[in-house]
Design a protein around this motif. Structure first.
Motif, short mmCIF file in Angstrom:
data_model
loop_
_atom_site.label_atom_id
_atom_site.label_comp_id
_atom_site.label_asym_id
_atom_site.label_seq_id
_atom_site.Cartn_x
_atom_site.Cartn_y
_atom_site.Cartn_z
N MET A 187 3.48 -0.78 8.76
CA MET A 187 3.83 0.43 8.01
C MET A 187 2.73 0.76 7.00
SD MET A 187 6.16 2.76 7.44
CE MET A 187 6.34 3.97 6.15
N ALA A 188 2.44 -0.24 6.15
CA ALA A 188 1.41 -0.04 5.14
C ALA A 188 0.05 0.14 5.81
CB ALA A 188 1.37 -1.24 4.20
N ARG A 189 -0.13 -0.64 6.89
CA ARG A 189 -1.41 -0.57 7.58
C ARG A 189 -1.61 0.81 8.20
NH1 ARG A 189 -3.91 -5.49 10.81
NH2 ARG A 189 -3.51 -6.29 8.73
N ALA A 190 -0.53 1.35 8.76
CA ALA A 190 -0.61 2.68 9.38
C ALA A 190 -0.98 3.72 8.33
CB ALA A 190 0.72 3.04 10.03
N ALA A 191 -0.33 3.61 7.17
CA ALA A 191 -0.63 4.56 6.09
C ALA A 191 -2.08 4.42 5.65
CB ALA A 191 0.31 4.30 4.92
N ASP A 192 -2.52 3.17 5.61
CA ASP A 192 -3.88 2.87 5.20
C ASP A 192 -4.89 3.56 6.13
OD1 ASP A 192 -5.27 1.55 3.24
OD2 ASP A 192 -5.86 -0.04 4.63
N SER A 193 -4.69 3.37 7.43
CA SER A 193 -5.65 3.93 8.38
C SER A 193 -5.59 5.46 8.35
CB SER A 193 -5.38 3.40 9.79
OG SER A 193 -4.15 3.88 10.24
N ARG A 194 -4.39 5.98 8.11
CA ARG A 194 -4.27 7.44 8.04
C ARG A 194 -5.05 7.97 6.82
NH1 ARG A 194 1.55 8.46 7.94
NH2 ARG A 194 1.69 6.78 9.46
N LEU A 195 -4.96 7.22 5.72
CA LEU A 195 -5.67 7.62 4.50
C LEU A 195 -7.18 7.65 4.74
CD1 LEU A 195 -5.58 8.11 1.38
CD2 LEU A 195 -5.93 5.66 1.13
N TRP A 196 -7.66 6.59 5.41
CA TRP A 196 -9.10 6.52 5.66
C TRP A 196 -9.56 7.64 6.59
CZ3 TRP A 196 -12.18 4.75 2.45
CH2 TRP A 196 -11.87 3.61 1.69
N ARG A 197 -8.67 7.97 7.56
CA ARG A 197 -9.04 9.05 8.47
C ARG A 197 -9.17 10.37 7.70
NH1 ARG A 197 -4.90 9.33 12.66
NH2 ARG A 197 -4.95 7.08 12.51
N ALA A 198 -8.21 10.56 6.76
CA ALA A 198 -8.25 11.79 5.96
C ALA A 198 -9.51 11.83 5.10
CB ALA A 198 -7.01 11.87 5.08
N LEU A 199 -9.82 10.69 4.47
CA LEU A 199 -11.00 10.65 3.61
C LEU A 199 -12.28 10.82 4.42
CD1 LEU A 199 -10.14 7.81 1.08
CD2 LEU A 199 -10.34 10.24 0.62
N GLY A 200 -12.27 10.20 5.64
CA GLY A 200 -13.45 10.30 6.51
C GLY A 200 -13.75 11.74 6.86
N SER A 201 -12.71 12.54 6.97
CA SER A 201 -12.94 13.93 7.36
C SER A 201 -13.66 14.70 6.26
CB SER A 201 -11.60 14.61 7.69
OG SER A 201 -10.82 14.64 6.54
N VAL A 202 -13.58 14.19 4.98
CA VAL A 202 -14.37 14.86 3.94
C VAL A 202 -15.65 14.06 3.65
CG1 VAL A 202 -12.48 16.09 2.84
CG2 VAL A 202 -13.00 13.75 2.14
N GLY A 203 -16.02 13.18 4.57
CA GLY A 203 -17.32 12.51 4.46
C GLY A 203 -17.27 11.14 3.80
N LEU A 204 -16.07 10.68 3.42
CA LEU A 204 -15.99 9.37 2.75
C LEU A 204 -15.39 8.35 3.72
CD1 LEU A 204 -16.40 7.97 -0.05
CD2 LEU A 204 -13.99 8.39 -0.45
N THR A 205 -16.22 7.82 4.61
CA THR A 205 -15.71 6.83 5.54
C THR A 205 -15.59 5.48 4.83
OG1 THR A 205 -17.92 6.22 6.20
CG2 THR A 205 -16.83 7.95 7.49
N ARG A 206 -14.86 4.57 5.46
CA ARG A 206 -14.63 3.28 4.86
C ARG A 206 -15.94 2.50 4.67
NH1 ARG A 206 -9.48 -0.34 6.00
NH2 ARG A 206 -9.76 -1.67 4.21
N GLU A 207 -16.83 2.64 5.65
CA GLU A 207 -18.11 1.91 5.58
C GLU A 207 -18.92 2.38 4.37
OE1 GLU A 207 -17.10 3.47 8.53
OE2 GLU A 207 -16.17 1.54 9.06
N ARG A 208 -18.96 3.70 4.21
CA ARG A 208 -19.71 4.24 3.07
C ARG A 208 -19.12 3.76 1.75
NH1 ARG A 208 -20.92 10.52 4.01
NH2 ARG A 208 -22.27 10.22 5.78
#
Lengths: 552, 372
Positions: free
Chosen positions: A1-22
């Motif tokens: 549950m938390a993990r799903a929310a986590d990955s969704r958050l990163w996907r949202a942030l990635g779309s504005v250029g802030l990927t997890r790696e960066r």
């Protein structure tokens, strides 16, 4: 549950250029700062409707972000990098002579300070003069200019202190702390600095923790009070007292003689307390001194009917008041051309440098002289045979004893010397205030004086002077001023709900406790450390490793 | 007072927690032993004790009712002192640290109780049954709160200074004590917090003459005795208790034997804090008034109790607590040549000083070289 929310958050942030790696490539403090910024941006709108809206809200927010980001660790290398571009790399500046480096630091900090004062609306010409005076004392390499040079900094500081009553009214207003302390507050500060110097002998030099120093302070104060007041009306003894009607009942002895008497009585008191208890180990000794520090004020409080005999020793909770004030008498005053006043409270008609000299000024200069005496004694004592014995005992009692240092006698002398100055300070303070009450001698005062020397640096005279001066100022005026500032600017309201007024001096002991905790954890040697003590404190970390792990 | 020799000295002379059932360990010779105490000191000490007993006896003959009343009062208050004193003695036994903050942990336990009384709805009026049902969760919550608080203090304030000169943690403890006092001050204000005075039933169980023993006093005993039994079981019978005793004797050797010293010390602080929490509940319900500086004075009295019994000695702390509680009550209430409550602190601290001077090992403790 938390993990799903986590990955969704990163996907949202990635779309504005802030990927997890960066994100993970950012330095840690930058990441913390970003989180603090976002959290603040989310929380502020929630809080704002509830509190009175003003700028302090954003000051608090900015402070929070700065604390979380810790830009100093992040900025320092970049700062040097930037300077390096202009040819001022770290290596090169390190090769400069000391005065040049000090000059640069002074110029940067001094101008920053001036800007700060100006921003808080307290600027006037005195601020520039202050910065220049500090520069003149700090920047030139005085200590390298032969023997005379070494005296210039202390002499300069002394001159600044002695001239204080003349210029205090024209000083700028400090940010947050408000105006400079008046001369009355200055006298109280000097008395506390003196007591800190006395306690420094016991704790800083000899390493004996004394939690009952207030007992010596009380003993000194009552010694003067008994023999310079109406406390014992059965007797009428006058000896050298000035400004007192000859027919007045009670003992009235010259306050100068009484200061010596107070010093003698407290020293004897120190020996009496010390002899049975000094063979106890450090922490037991601390408890025993604490016990004495509680017993003596209780005797003072209940002493109006001493041991149910009806004898009024201390006038109980009402205290002894009034107490005679010092003076030099007409004859000495005439001989010195009025330089030494005949009587302190009846002083003065003279106007010096456009300043009408008043009794507080005279008390201030007397306190300066007494403090000079204390500092001189503790400096000479430290380098004496006795002082070296104290330091030897502090460092290793058994080794010192094996080398022939008589433990009991040396420790007792430390107690007597510490008590000596506590007695003078207490006696002078009683005469200055014209009163002494048992409520003045609570345990908090002992810890308060201890905090002064811990903050300044145990064993180091300069450190004790600075630490004691600062804390005595806080106690007398600084906390009240700070509280007023917090309340006036709505910060108390912001922190604790609308309309709250914080009574900062009420929490003085908590503030000292926090100072003790922070200093002991992060800089146990104090702000201006005694070099020897610093080595001692840090040697433990390398030599005395224990077998089990201590997580720091 | 620092560095290598101190550690060496510590290692050879530690007695750890001594209880009656524990075998006495062999003591290695130490540098400071061998100084014969002059017998004049013991004679003076005996004379003082004799005078004390004489004073008690005369008072008993003159006002027996009052005497018995005060005895019961002292017994109840002494139980509270005993619980707090145990906290001092446990921590001192394992770290040789006088935990100045302990009294204030107790105070915060009392403060929490004044809040819990409201939460449990027994602040205005409640049936005896409801009080009886609420008191157990109150004890558990206060014990958990104070235990956690004590462990937090140890982790933040004392652990980083474990290897520092021994005065450093002592000074830090003083700072923590002041901070906790101010937590109480911020939390409940500077005026004493009063709660309903008859939460514990005040009726009498039995009377001797006209001296009465009340339910209130019995409840203190009914809570304290099982708590003490639990503590003895913990220290004597459990593995963790064994680890505590081992760590108290010699930390390095305990570590070599595979004991997690840090965890054991944290556990000790947990127990000490829990005892303070229980004491806090009892004190708040019995005295019905707690103020932010309650912990300082009571903490010092309880420390005196620990010293009287012999610091590091668990039965000693209980004995000392009872003695100090009774001395305080006798001093407050007796009439024949009694200093009275104005002098309580003076008397208790004089006892502390006299014990440290004449018999630093306490009544039940063993003579330790550093103590004397």
């Amino acid at each position: 549950m938390a993990r799903a929310a986590d990955s969704r958050l990163w996907r949202a942030l990635g779309s504005v250029g802030l990927t997890r790696e960066r994100w993970e490539r950012w330095p840690a403090n930058l990441r913390n700062g970003a989180i603090a910024l976002v959290a603040g941006a989310v929380l502020l709108p929630l809080i704002v409707p509830r509190v009175r809206f003003d700028g302090s809200l954003y000051i608090g927010y900015a402070v929070l972000v700065v604390l979380v980001v810790q830009p100093w660790t992040y900025l320092a290398p970049r700062w040097w990098q930037l300077l390096g571009r202009f040819g001022l790399s770290h290596e090169r500046t390190r090769a400069w002579p000391a005065w040049a480096r000090h000059g640069v630091i002074w110029a940067v900090l001094g101008s920053a300070w001036l800007v700060l004062i100006a921003a808080f609306g307290g600027f006037n010409a005195s601020a520039i003069v202050t910065v220049l005076v500090i520069g003149a004392l700090v920047v030139p390499p005085w200590s390298d200019v032969a023997v005379v040079g070494r005296a210039i900094v202390p002499a300069g500081v002394l001159a600044v202190v002695v001239m204080y009553p003349f210029y205090v009214d024209h000083m700028f207003t400090m940010p947050i702390f408000g105006s400079f302390p008046d001369v009355f507050t200055g006298v109280v500060m000097l008395v506390f600095i003196m007591m800190a110097c006395g306690l420094n002998i016991v704790v800083g030099y000899a390493g004996l923790l004394d939690l009952g120093y207030v007992a010596f302070y009380a003993l000194g104060a009552y010694s003067v009070a008994w023999f310079a007041s109406l406390q014992f009306p059965q007797q009428t003894v006058h000896f050298g007292a000035v400004g007192i009607d000859k027919s007045l009942a009670g003992f009235h002895i010259s306050v100068w003689l009484l200061l010596i008497l107070a010093a003698a009585i407290t020293s004897v008191g120190g020996i009496i307390i010390g002899v049975p208890t000094l063979r106890l180990r450090g922490d037991y000794l601390a408890i025993v001194t604490l016990g004495f520090g509680e017993i003596l004020p209780q005797i003072a409080r209940n002493g109006d009917n001493f041991l149910n005999t009806g004898f009024n020793l201390t006038n109980g909770p009402n205290g002894i008041t009034p107490i005679d004030q010092p003076g030099f008498g007409e004859r000495i005053s005439d001989v010195t051309g009025g330089f030494l006043p005949a009587s302190y409270p009846a002083c003065c008609t003279a106007s010096v440098l456009g300043h009408q000299v008043n009794p507080n000024d005279i008390f201030f200069w007397t306190a300066v002289v007494l403090l000079l005496f204390t500092v001189f004694c503790s400096w000479r004592l430290r380098d004496s045979r006795l002082g070296r014995a104290w330091i030897a005992i502090r460092e290793d009692e058994i080794a010192a004893s094996a080398m022939g240092v008589p433990l009991m006698r040396t420790k007792t002398w430390a107690y007597a010397s510490g008590a000596f100055f506590g007695g003078i300070a207490g006696g002078f303070f009683a005469s200055f205030k014209g009163a002494t009450f048992p409520g003045d001698f609570i345990f908090n005062i002992s810890v308060f004086i201890l905090t002064m020397i811990i903050l300044g640096g145990m064993g180091n005279i300069w450190g004790v002077l600075v630490g004691a001066g600062f804390l005595a100022y806080l106690n007398q005026a600084g906390l009240a001023n700070t509280g007023a500032w917090l309340n006036d600017h709505g910060i108390s309201g912001f922190l604790f709900g609308k309309g709250t007024q914080i009574d900062v001096p009420l929490y003085a002991s908590g503030i000292y406790g926090t100072i003790i905790l922070i200093v002991m954890l992060f800089r146990p040697e104090g702000l201006i450390p005694d070099r020897r003590r610093q080595v001692e404190l840090h040697a433990e970390e390398t030599h005395d490793e224990s077998l089990y792990e201590v997580t720091h | 007072m620092k560095g290598g020799p101190q550690q060496g000295c510590t290692r050879t002379s530690r007695t750890g927690y001594s209880t009656h059932t524990m075998a006495t360990e062999a003591r290695a010779p130490s540098l400071v032993t061998g100084r014969k105490r002059p017998s004049a000191l013991s004679i003076i000490g005996l004379i003082l004790v004799g005078l004390l007993l004489f004073w008690l006896a005369i008072n008993f003959v003159k006002t027996p009712t009052q005497f018995i009343d005060l005895f019961f009062l002292g017994l109840s208050l002494g139980m509270v002192y005993a619980l707090v004193a145990l906290g001092y003695t446990l921590v001192y036994g394992i770290l040789e640290l006088i935990n100045f903050a302990h009294g204030d942990v107790f105070m915060l336990g009392g403060m929490l109780t004044t809040s819990m009384v409201v939460w449990f709805g027994i602040d205005q009026s409640a049936s005896t049954g409801k009080v009886a049902v609420s008191i157990v969760p109150m004890l558990v919550i206060a014990a958990a709160f104070c235990g956690t608080l004590n462990v937090t203090i140890e982790t933040i304030a004392y652990r980083p200074l474990r290897n520092a000169p021994r005065l450093a943690p002592l000074i830090t403890a003083l700072g923590v004590s002041f901070i906790l006092q101010n937590v109480g001050l911020v939390w409940k204000g500077s005026a004493p917090v009063n709660i309903r005075s008859n939460i514990l039933p005040t009726g009498d169980i039995f009377t001797i003459g006209s001296a009465a023993y009340s339910w209130k006093q019995l409840i203190i005993v009914l809570v304290t005795i099982p708590t003490l039994a639990l503590l003895v079981w913990l220290v004597q019978k459990t593995k963790q208790g064994k680890a505590m005793r081992a760590t108290a004797q010699d930390k390095d050797a305990a570590a070599i034997m595979g004991i997690d010293v840090n965890r054991t010390i944290s556990f000790t602080f947990l127990i000490a804090g829990a005892l303070a929490g229980v004491a806090g509940v009892l004190y708040a319900l019995y005295v019905t008034s707690v103020s932010f500086d309650t912990g300082f004075r009571l903490g010092l009295f309880a420390f005196t109790a620990a010293v009287v019994g012999g610091i590091g000695n668990l039965p000693g702390a209980v004995l000392g607590g009872l003695l100090i509680g009774m001395i305080e009550q006798f001093n407050n209430g007796l009439t024949w040549h009694t200093p009275g409550s104005d002098w309580t602190s003076t008397i208790i601290f004089s006892i502390l000083i006299l014990i440290l001077v004449f018999r630093p090992e306490g009544l039940l403790g063993e003579r330790t070289p550093e103590g004397g």
